[in-house]
Scaffold this motif. Structure first.
Motif: not given
Length: 272
Positions: A144-151, A188-195, A257-261
């Protein structure tokens, strides 16, 4: 164009850094693939696990379910929290500053600390036992903190002119946020989701405390091992090291595969 001594040194250092990073990546991936590809067989993908086939199929299913369940909880909370902090709160607000510092601190906390918290909170206090639900809730709190900060950072990067143009055309604040700002910040939001997906897939310490290591397809209140936990379990036994390499190779392929998608979805949404 000729370079002076300092510029040439910096240029060579940058080239060296690039090639070193690529070399390390190729060596690690290549080593795992070479060690694991020779031991891939159909027995590793049988539906039920036993001591002879050490099948990873239950762990693969548990991993995918864990990713979906954890993201379903953490991503909406993180994105809406980032929208509130960036669009509805003043930057000088002390509470916003405290939340930002807390989120940055929580991102760096070792996962085993989250595992201990999940064990004390969900496994013992809420009496969930070692279960898929306890593990998913623990991972949701962890990412959650990672998604919040990247968002937050993605929303801050959207130019103020986008907001001003939308307001000038008569759009309200809510429509501006979800029609203009969020789509612009989506990469940028999806970058945090991928991480976050990478953290979930590679997590083992927190899940050993909460979801357990039973090699079965787990229901909501059943114990079940993900791929990383499965790999740790069979490698620690010392009897199936080669199969552990095969599991690591499959884990890398799943993450790829997840990152490519995710990148494909990000491009499509950005164009839309």
């Amino acid at each position: 164009m000729r370079l002076d001594g300092v510029s040439l040194t910096l240029y060579l250092l940058l080239r060296f850094s690039i090639f070193s990073t690529l070399a390390i990546f190729v060596i690690v991936i290549g080593f795992i693939c070479i060690k694991g590809v020779g031991y891939l067989n159909l027995g590793l993908f049988e539906w039920e696990y036993n001591s002879e086939n050490v099948s990873m199929m239950p762990a693969i299913i548990n991993t995918i379910n864990m990713v979906i369940f954890s993201l379903a909880i953490a991503v909406p909370l993180g994105i809406f929290g980032a929208i509130f902090l960036n669009e509805y709160s003043k930057s000088t607000n002390k509470i916003v500053g405290v939340i930002s510092v807390a989120a940055e601190t929580l991102v760096g906390i070792p996962s085993i600390v989250y595992g201990l918290f999940g064990y004390l909170a969900f496994v013992i206090y809420f009496k969930m036992g070692n279960s898929f639900l306890a593990g998913a809730l623990t991972l949701s709190i962890m990412i959650l903190p990672l998604v919040l900060r990247s968002g937050q950072e993605a929303l801050k990067a959207v130019p103020m002119s986008f907001r001003e143009a939308s307001f000038a055309l008569g759009a309200g604040k809510l429509r501006t946020i979800f029609s203009i700002i969020v789509p612009a910040a989506l990469p940028g939001i999806l970058a945090g989701v991928i991480l976050s997906i990478g953290k979930i897939v590679g997590e083992s310490a927190a899940l050993l405390y909460t979801s357990g290591a039973v090699p079965q397809v787990a229901g909501l209140f059943d114990s079940g091992a993900t791929l990383s936990v499965h790999m740790y379990t069979i490698s620690s036994e010392g009897l199936h090291i080669n199969e552990a390499y095969s599991t690591a190779m499959v884990l890398i392929v799943i993450v790829l595969i997840i990152n490519i998608c995710a990148n494909f979805i990000a491009r499509r949404l950005t164009k839309a």
